[in-house]
Design a protein around this motif. Structure first.
Motif, short mmCIF file in Angstrom:
data_model
loop_
_atom_site.label_atom_id
_atom_site.label_comp_id
_atom_site.label_asym_id
_atom_site.label_seq_id
_atom_site.Cartn_x
_atom_site.Cartn_y
_atom_site.Cartn_z
N HIS A 106 0.84 -1.19 0.00
CA HIS A 106 0.00 0.00 0.00
C HIS A 106 0.88 1.25 0.00
N SER A 123 0.88 3.80 1.68
CA SER A 123 1.21 4.24 3.04
C SER A 123 2.32 3.42 3.66
N GLY A 130 -4.23 5.68 -2.41
CA GLY A 130 -4.43 4.56 -1.50
C GLY A 130 -5.86 4.25 -1.16
N LYS A 131 -6.83 4.80 -1.89
CA LYS A 131 -8.24 4.60 -1.57
C LYS A 131 -8.86 3.42 -2.31
N GLU A 178 -8.47 2.78 5.01
CA GLU A 178 -7.11 3.28 5.22
C GLU A 178 -6.60 3.08 6.65
#
Length: 388
Positions: A293, A295, A342-343, A362
């Motif tokens: 991901h 993040s 990242g959604k 998230e």
């Protein structure tokens, strides 16, 4: 212009290598992209005619009706150049112009329509090329030949044309499974963030081979020249963590994920952990893709057979904790992609002849089904870039 929107544009564009930092002074004249252009590589032994294109709305997760972007034979894996002007595809075949090799083709991208124009084609040096990537400069294309058990480097010029091969490595040896590993099978190739090393996952050898990528487009064995994986595991795809300290491989044959620590100075991988991608043994399952991901908090692996995406939390030390699976409407998932905010995750549902959109929580990393689904015949690869 809203400074926050300017920053979002810069970060998105930089992530995809399509932002010229010399234009930072005039960033206020541009707007943050609200959509991603998505390309789908396919197998063409059925209804598909080549590479398809759609646009993804970053606010809603909605995909537009896919259109044929360019005809090609088995363009199973794709790569978009750092400038966002060209697309390259492998032609996963074993006979190109009468020779027992596959091909690599380059296309110009029409910025308005997303349509593709064929510019060049070169042999890949081995049969069945199944993966390709650009180096960080956009000057070289690297490809992995599954059938040939080799990897290669091709020059890529400013006009989007491929030149004859400059680097090549023929893998040697075998693994413990006589049915799948009697010979090498290079399955993917990736380049380090500093552009110094190339990592080729070989399913037939149970190794991630590590090469020094030279300025002349050569592949030179690193020291040590590989990182071993679980015997009989069959490493397939490979992904770096955004922090550059960790890397992950999916093992096709044993349905597992391996976490590595990464020494960027030496280009070496050290195994931290290997764990199953399944909640329970599933005969006939195999993994296909691994993605981190944006993040850096979560890892995802696709399971074919169990027909799911396995979800893991990434701990501070790079190790993984299994947190769940998502399998709604998934049927033989191959490659998948996570857009840079990242959604949303887009899953190439090969046997379902479709691409599915999942919303990502998230905070937990879990995938939530949406009603977004488009029809694409035998999709294999998902690659995207900001709509300009």
């Amino acid at each position: 212009m809203n400074p926050k929107r300017s920053l979002i544009f810069v970060l998105l564009a930089a992530a995809f290598g399509v932002f010229d930092w010399s234009t930072l002074a005039v960033a206020e004249e541009v707007r943050a992209p609200t959509a991603m252009r998505v390309y789908f590589g396919t197998y063409t032994n059925g209804k598909s005619q080549g590479i398809y294109v759609s646009d993804l709305d970053l606010a809603t997760g909605k995909l537009t009706e896919p259109q044929l972007a360019g005809e090609a034979k088995n363009p199973s894996f794709l790569a978009i150049d750092p400038a966002g002007k060209f697309l390259v595809a492998v032609n996963e075949i074993s006979d190109l112009n009468g020779k027992p090799v596959g091909g690599v083709s380059s296309f110009a991208i029409d910025a308005n329509s997303g349509k593709l124009k064929l510019l060049s084609q070169q042999p890949s040096g081995g049969a069945g090329p199944c993966h390709c990537t650009f180096d960080r400069t956009g000057k070289w294309i690297l490809a992995a030949n599954y059938g040939g058990g080799s990897c290669c480097v091709l020059p890529f010029d400013s006009e989007g044309k491929l030149g004859p091969m400059t680097g090549f490595s023929q893998h040697e040896g075998h693994g413990p499974d006589p049915g799948r590993q009697k010979e090498p099978h290079a399955h993917s190739i990736n380049v380090s963030q500093d552009n110094r090393f190339a990592f080729c996952a070989d399913l037939g050898l149970d190794k991630i081979l590590v090469y020094k990528l030279t300025d002349a487009g050569k592949l030179e064995p690193n020291a040590p020249p590989f990182a071993a994986t679980q015997p009989g595991g069959g490493p397939r795809h490979f992904a770096f963590h955004p922090n550059g300290k960790f890397a992950y491989a999916c093992l096709e044959m044993t349905s597992a994920a391996t976490a590595f620590s990464y020494d960027a100075e030496k280009g070496t991988l050290t195994e931290l952990q290997t764990l199953s991608t399944l909640p329970a043994p599933t005969p006939g399952n195999s993994t296909a893709e691994v993605q981190v991901h944006p993040s850096g908090k979560f890892l995802y692996v696709s399971n074919r057979g169990h027909n799911s995406i396995a979800i893991f939390k990434i701990d501070e030390d790079g190790k993984l904790t299994a947190t769940g699976h998502q399998g709604k409407d998934i049927k033989v998932p191959r490659n998948f992609a996570i857009e840079p905010t990242g959604k949303f995750a887009l899953v190439a549902n090969q046997a379902g002849d479709s691409v599915l959109v999942f919303r990502i929580d998230e905070s937990t990393g879990m995938l939530e089904p949406t009603d977004q689904k488009i029809v694409v015949s035998a999709p294999v690869c998902v690659k995207m870039m900001p709509v300009r």
